[in-house]
Design a protein around this motif. Structure first.
Motif, short mmCIF file in Angstrom:
data_model
loop_
_atom_site.label_atom_id
_atom_site.label_comp_id
_atom_site.label_asym_id
_atom_site.label_seq_id
_atom_site.Cartn_x
_atom_site.Cartn_y
_atom_site.Cartn_z
N VAL A 25 55.01 52.33 -9.90
CA VAL A 25 55.94 51.20 -9.90
C VAL A 25 55.33 49.95 -10.55
O VAL A 25 55.93 49.37 -11.47
N PRO A 26 54.15 49.47 -10.12
CA PRO A 26 53.61 48.26 -10.76
C PRO A 26 53.28 48.45 -12.23
O PRO A 26 53.51 47.54 -13.03
N THR A 27 52.74 49.61 -12.61
CA THR A 27 52.42 49.82 -14.02
C THR A 27 53.68 49.87 -14.88
O THR A 27 53.69 49.34 -16.00
N ALA A 28 54.76 50.46 -14.35
CA ALA A 28 56.01 50.54 -15.10
C ALA A 28 56.61 49.15 -15.31
O ALA A 28 57.04 48.80 -16.42
N LEU A 29 56.65 48.36 -14.24
CA LEU A 29 57.21 47.00 -14.36
C LEU A 29 56.38 46.15 -15.31
O LEU A 29 56.93 45.45 -16.18
N LEU A 30 55.07 46.21 -15.16
CA LEU A 30 54.20 45.40 -16.01
C LEU A 30 54.28 45.84 -17.47
O LEU A 30 54.21 45.02 -18.39
N VAL A 144 51.53 42.96 -6.85
CA VAL A 144 51.96 42.93 -8.25
C VAL A 144 53.47 43.06 -8.37
O VAL A 144 54.12 42.32 -9.11
N VAL A 145 54.06 44.00 -7.62
CA VAL A 145 55.50 44.22 -7.69
C VAL A 145 56.27 42.98 -7.23
O VAL A 145 57.24 42.56 -7.88
N VAL A 146 55.85 42.39 -6.13
CA VAL A 146 56.53 41.19 -5.62
C VAL A 146 56.43 40.05 -6.63
O VAL A 146 57.41 39.36 -6.92
N LYS A 151 59.24 36.50 -10.40
CA LYS A 151 59.12 35.67 -11.60
C LYS A 151 59.59 36.38 -12.88
O LYS A 151 59.26 35.93 -13.98
N TRP A 152 60.41 37.43 -12.74
CA TRP A 152 60.72 38.22 -13.93
C TRP A 152 61.54 37.43 -14.96
O TRP A 152 61.37 37.61 -16.17
N ARG A 153 62.40 36.53 -14.51
CA ARG A 153 63.19 35.74 -15.46
C ARG A 153 62.30 34.76 -16.23
O ARG A 153 62.46 34.57 -17.45
#
Length: 275
Positions: A25-30, A144-146, A151-153
């Motif tokens: 999950v964190p690697t995919a999002l990043l 990392v996920v949180v 802050k994704w926007r």
């Protein structure tokens, strides 16, 4: 059916499946933000450059993840400083810094008589993951996920147009070094799973695949996570029957997803052109 369920009967395989799901999950999002920002080489640089930190942490009796994180941040800071204060382009600076740090790590490792197996550092040891590794990776992954979801926007605007992000009042410097910090933390979380060399595959391939399939960042994040989860869990499962290492098998599946997405995108573009 008993044969298909056999991998789930062994404790070491159960831990391998858990660590696979945790780091996916964190690697995919990043990876989505790294692809959009053009930081693919930055992930490669930091993943290689943490080697001297790991070796020095072992010598000093410190946690290996502490040394890896410190080396990653030194690499990120040095890359940023050199690229901003010289005529050399950032990709060139990253190539010089990460190769230098990786070479330094190998020299220190060879010169010292350590019990740390170099293969486990470089390629991971997913089948030897213990409870401590799971808790460490889980804690880092949660942070990392949180951070990325909150802050994704802001990170999206910073990735597409840093000048507009600064004009909008966003803390561009904080976002820049915050993303570098998250990158270093994520690489630390993947150490026990894929090691240093293969970690870059998890940090690039899911986002690159999702970028070829969708056009909105929100959808891109979800697609990347799904692709990465299928690849990590599927690769771990397939490695049991193929008698191969889980990490390289995972990277091969991720590569196959990317090739399939690229072929699909090419066909769609050609159809649209002919129409």
């Amino acid at each position: 059916m008993d044969m298909l369920l056999m991998p789930f009967q062994f404790p070491f395989m159960q831990n391998a499946f858990l660590i696979s799901a945790i780091v996916a999950v964190p690697t995919a999002l990043l990876s989505c933000f790294l692809v959009l920002k053009g930081w693919a080489l930055m992930g490669d640089a930091i993943s290689h450059a943490v080697l001297p930190g790991i070796v020095l942490a072992y010598v000093l009796g410190l946690p290996l993840i502490l040394g890896a994180f410190a080396a990653g941040m030194v690499t990120a800071a040095a890359t940023g400083y050199l690229s901003e204060n010289s005529r050399v382009k950032q990709d060139t600076v990253m190539g010089v810094v990460f190769s230098g740090m990786f070479g330094l790590g190998l020299v220190i490792y060879v010169s010292l008589n350590t019990n740390v197996h170099l293969d486990h550092i470089l390629f991971g040891n997913m089948l030897g993951v213990g409870a401590e590794d799971l808790w460490t990776a889980g804690g880092i992954a949660a942070v990392v996920v949180v951070a990325l979801l909150v802050k994704w926007r802001d990170l999206m605007l910073h990735a597409f147009d840093p000048a507009q992000a600064q004009a909008s009042g966003l803390p561009v410097g904080l976002l820049h070094y915050g993303l570098l910090t998250i990158l270093s933390l994520t690489i630390v979380a993947t150490l026990s799973a894929t090691g240093l060399i293969l970690a870059v595959g998890l940090l690039i391939a899911p986002g690159a695949t999702a970028f070829l399939l969708v056009r909105r960042l929100g959808a891109m994040l979800w697609v990347a996570v799904v692709v990465c989860l299928i690849s990590t869990l599927g690769g771990t499962y397939a490695s049991f029957f193929l008698d191969s290492a889980p990490a390289p098998t995972i990277i091969l599946i991720l590569t196959a997803f990317f090739v399939a997405a690229f072929v699909r995108r090419t066909i769609l573009v050609r159809r649209a052109t002919l129409a």
